[in-house]
Design an enzyme around this catalytic site. Structure first.
Site, mmCIF file in Angstrom:
data_model
loop_
_atom_site.group_PDB
_atom_site.id
_atom_site.type_symbol
_atom_site.label_atom_id
_atom_site.label_comp_id
_atom_site.label_asym_id
_atom_site.label_seq_id
_atom_site.Cartn_x
_atom_site.Cartn_y
_atom_site.Cartn_z
ATOM 1 C CB CYS A 1 -45.049 -58.114 -5.244
ATOM 2 S SG CYS A 1 -45.976 -59.050 -6.460
ATOM 3 C CB CYS B 1 -40.397 -62.962 -4.311
ATOM 4 S SG CYS B 1 -40.096 -62.024 -5.822
ATOM 5 C CB CYS C 1 -44.674 -60.096 -11.663
ATOM 6 S SG CYS C 1 -42.996 -60.606 -11.292
ATOM 7 C CD GLN D 1 -24.183 -64.005 -15.207
ATOM 8 O OE1 GLN D 1 -24.905 -64.095 -14.213
ATOM 9 N NE2 GLN D 1 -23.119 -64.786 -15.385
ATOM 10 C CG PHE E 1 -17.123 -73.464 -15.988
ATOM 11 C CD1 PHE E 1 -17.818 -74.671 -16.077
ATOM 12 C CD2 PHE E 1 -15.944 -73.432 -15.244
ATOM 13 C CE1 PHE E 1 -17.347 -75.811 -15.418
ATOM 14 C CE2 PHE E 1 -15.468 -74.558 -14.594
ATOM 15 C CZ PHE E 1 -16.169 -75.754 -14.685
ATOM 16 C CD GLU F 1 -20.259 -73.478 -21.770
ATOM 17 O OE1 GLU F 1 -20.037 -72.713 -20.823
ATOM 18 O OE2 GLU F 1 -21.134 -74.370 -21.750
ATOM 19 C CG ASP G 1 -19.580 -67.648 -14.187
ATOM 20 O OD1 ASP G 1 -20.021 -67.998 -13.078
ATOM 21 O OD2 ASP G 1 -20.256 -67.032 -15.029
ATOM 22 C CB CYS H 1 -24.484 -68.707 -9.017
ATOM 23 S SG CYS H 1 -24.247 -70.396 -9.594
HETATM 24 C C1 SAM Z 1 -22.843 -69.987 -14.476
HETATM 25 S S1 SAM Z 1 -22.795 -70.377 -16.198
HETATM 26 C C2 SAM Z 1 -21.656 -69.140 -16.728
HETATM 27 C C3 SAM Z 1 -21.609 -68.862 -18.188
HETATM 28 C C4 SAM Z 1 -20.905 -67.579 -18.586
HETATM 29 N N1 SAM Z 1 -19.650 -67.387 -17.885
HETATM 30 C C5 SAM Z 1 -21.817 -66.376 -18.378
HETATM 31 O O1 SAM Z 1 -21.565 -65.601 -17.446
HETATM 32 O O2 SAM Z 1 -22.759 -66.203 -19.159
HETATM 33 C C6 SAM Z 1 -21.899 -71.869 -16.192
HETATM 34 C C7 SAM Z 1 -21.540 -72.415 -17.535
HETATM 35 O O3 SAM Z 1 -20.862 -73.660 -17.330
HETATM 36 C C8 SAM Z 1 -21.215 -74.551 -18.357
HETATM 37 N N2 SAM Z 1 -20.946 -75.901 -17.838
HETATM 38 C C9 SAM Z 1 -21.704 -76.629 -16.982
HETATM 39 N N3 SAM Z 1 -21.092 -77.799 -16.699
HETATM 40 C C10 SAM Z 1 -19.916 -77.815 -17.398
HETATM 41 C C11 SAM Z 1 -18.851 -78.742 -17.514
HETATM 42 N N4 SAM Z 1 -18.863 -79.904 -16.849
HETATM 43 N N5 SAM Z 1 -17.806 -78.426 -18.323
HETATM 44 C C12 SAM Z 1 -17.786 -77.247 -18.974
HETATM 45 N N6 SAM Z 1 -18.768 -76.339 -18.913
HETATM 46 C C13 SAM Z 1 -19.832 -76.606 -18.128
HETATM 47 C C14 SAM Z 1 -22.669 -74.239 -18.656
HETATM 48 O O4 SAM Z 1 -23.002 -74.633 -19.985
HETATM 49 C C15 SAM Z 1 -22.705 -72.722 -18.459
HETATM 50 O O5 SAM Z 1 -22.501 -72.054 -19.680
#
Ligand code: SAM
Length: 403
Positions: A57, A66, A140, A240, A267, A287, A335, A361
Site C-alpha cells: 500500500c 497497518c 487503502c 467479526q 459473551f 452476553e 468468546d 482475540c
Molecule cells: C469478542 S466479542 C464476541 C461477541 C460474539 N461472540 C461474536 O463473535 O460476535 C465479546 C463480547 O463480550 C461482551 N462483553 C464484554 N464484557 C462483558 C461482560 N463483563 N459480561 C458479559 N459480556 C461482556 C461484549 O458486549 C461483546 O459482545
C-alpha cells in the site's frame, strides 16, 4: 550508532536488545536512527532481512492503520503463530497449533475512521503512526471496496459534524443492505443538522446513519448473515472484522462442538456462534449487552428450523455462570473481550463439562485462562489461529478443550 532488532512487540513494532521500539523494522535487522522517548520513529534499515518486502500500500509509510506490510505474508503468518505458541509455553502449556487462516486484502468490513475539517474541506482517514495527524487513504488495501465507496459520505458527514478543532469518529460496517455508519464525538443535533444528515443518508445511499448514539435514518435494516439467520445489530455493535474471519472462527467452533445438543454461548454478542450452532443444538446465549441479545433473538425468531435459543443479559465478569448452572449444558462456547474470562473459566474448571470451544482475540489472556481450564482437568486438543486483522499485530484463535 546502529541497533539490532531482536523481536517484534505485540503491536508488530521492532524491539531492540536494549528495549528501544523501532517502527517498520523486522527481527534480525540492523537499524540506525535517533532514539526519542524510547523509540526510533524513522529508522534507516542498514541490513534488511530476506523476509522484508515492498509494502503493497502506498499509504503504509505514514498511515498507522497497518503495522506489518513490510514483512512477507509467510513471515507474518509465522510470527502470529509464534505469538500464540509462546503465550501457551509461557504458561507451561503445549498444544497442536494448526496453520493460521488469514483473511484476504480488501476484506475488512468494519473500520473506525477519523474525520477532521480543514481549510479546504474535510479530511477522512486513519491516524498516522503514533500521531494525532490524519492520513487520507484513497488507495487503502485493507478496507472492503464497499467501505472505500463510503469515503465521500464520511467526508460529507465530517463537513457537517466536525468542529474546526476536534476529530470525529466514524464507524463503518458493511451489511447485506449497504453501509451502516455510526458517527461519534460530533456536533450536537439540531433541526437543520437532522435534515442535512437525512439528505446525506439519501444521497450516499446509506443503509443506516446514527449520530452520537441516536439513530437518525434507517433506510434499510443493515442485516448480517449469521449462519442461516439474518441479524440487524445495534449501531456500532461488535461484529467479526471480516467475513472470512467470521467463517473461519465459526467453522472451528462448529468442529470443536460437533455432535453436542446443548450449548451455553458465553459473551455471545449478536449471535455469531449461537445462530450457526442452533442449526443442530439448543443454545443459551449469555452476553452483557441487552440490545445485542435483542437483535440475536429477533434473528432467531425470523429463521424457521433452528433449535431453541434462549438469551440472558448478564455481566460475566462479576456474575459468571456458576458450575452448578453449567450442569445443564453439554458444552460451552466462550468468546470474551481482550481481558479474557478469568472468573468464568474458574467456574468451567469447577464444573463437570467435558467440552469447551474458546475463542480469543488476545493470546496472553487466552493462555492464562487455558491454564485455569487445564488445572481443572481439561486438555487442549488443538488451537486454530485466525488472522482477520491482516498487516496488524493482532491474532485471534479458537481452541478445543476436552476432558
Ligand atoms: C469478542 S466479542 C464476541 C461477541 C460474539 N461472540 C461474536 O463473535 O460476535 C465479546 C463480547 O463480550 C461482551 N462483553 C464484554 N464484557 C462483558 C461482560 N463483563 N459480561 C458479559 N459480556 C461482556 C461484549 O458486549 C461483546 O459482545
Amino acid at each position: 550508532m546502529s541497533h539490532l532488532v531482536e523481536r517484534l512487540s505485540l503491536r508488530g513494532e521492532g524491539v531492540t536488545g536494549d528495549g528501544l521500539t523501532v517502527a517498520l523494522a523486522l527481527p534480525g535487522e540492523e537499524v540506525e536512527g535517533v532514539p526519542e522517548e524510547g523509540r526510533i520513529a524513522r529508522p534507516r534499515i542498514v541490513t534488511p532481512v530476506v523476509e522484508r518486502v515492498r509494502p503493497p500500500c502506498r499509504h503504509f509509510a505514514s498511515c498507522g492503520g497497518c503495522a506489518l506490510q513490510h514483512g512477507s505474508d509467510a513471515f507474518v503468518a509465522g510470527w502470529k503463530t509464534q505469538v500464540v505458541e509462546r503465550a501457551l509455553t509461557g504458561q507451561g502449556l503445549g498444544a497442536s497449533v494448526r496453520p493460521i487462516l488469514t483473511s484476504p486484502p480488501a476484506s475488512r468490513r468494519r473500520a473506525v475512521l477519523a474525520g477532521r475539517r480543514t481549510k479546504k474541506g474535510a479530511l477522512v482517514g486513519f491516524h498516522a503512526r503514533a500521531s494525532e495527524v490524519l492520513v487520507e487513504i484513497p488507495d487503502c488495501r485493507l478496507l472492503h471496496p464497499d467501505l472505500m465507496a463510503a469515503l465521500p459520505a464520511c467526508e460529507a458527514a465530517t463537513l457537517l459534524g466536525a468542529s474546526r478543532k476536534g476529530a470525529l469518529s466514524i464507524a463503518l460496517t458493511r451489511s447485506e443492505d449497504g453501509v451502516d455508519m455510526a458517527v461519534e464525538e460530533a456536533r450536537p443535533l439540531d433541526t437543520g443538522l437532522r435534515m442535512d444528515l437525512a439528505a446525506l443518508a439519501e444521497t450516499h445511499d446509506l443503509a443506516r446513519l446514527s449520530w452520537n448514539g441516536e439513530q437518525l435514518a434507517e433506510r434499510r435494516p443493515p442485516r448480517q448473515a449469521l449462519g442461516r439467520a439474518h441479524v440487524v445489530p445495534p449501531a456500532g455493535a461488535f461484529l467479526q472484522a471480516t467475513e472470512a474471519g467470521q467463517a473461519a472462527l465459526t467453522d472451528a467452533v462448529g468442529t470443536a462442538l460437533g455432535g453436542v445438543r446443548s450449548v451455553a454461548d458465553l459473551f455471545a454478542g449478536c449471535g455469531t456462534f449461537t445462530l450457526p450452532l442452533a442449526a443442530t443444538a439448543e443454545v443459551h446465549a449469555v452476553e452483557g449487552s441487552a440490545p445485542m441479545l435483542a437483535a440475536l433473538d429477533r434473528g432467531w425468531r425470523g429463521t424457521p428450523g433452528l433449535k431453541r435459543v434462549t438469551t440472558e443479559a448478564r455481566d460475566l465478569f462479576r456474575r459468571p455462570l456458576l458450575a452448578s448452572e453449567l450442569a445443564r449444558f453439554e458444552a460451552v462456547a466462550i468468546d470474551p473481550p481482550r481481558a479474557g474470562a478469568e472468573a468464568q473459566c474458574a467456574e468451567i474448571a469447577r464444573s463437570d463439562l467435558a467440552r469447551v470451544a474458546m475463542v480469543s482475540c488476545n493470546p496472553v489472556t487466552f493462555a492464562r485462562d487455558a491454564k485455569r481450564l487445564c488445572s481443572g482437568g481439561f486438555r487442549i486438543d488443538w488451537v486454530q489461529p485466525v488472522d482477520q486483522f491482516r498487516w496488524s499485530g493482532h491474532v485471534e484463535l479458537v481452541a478445543q478443550f476436552s476432558r
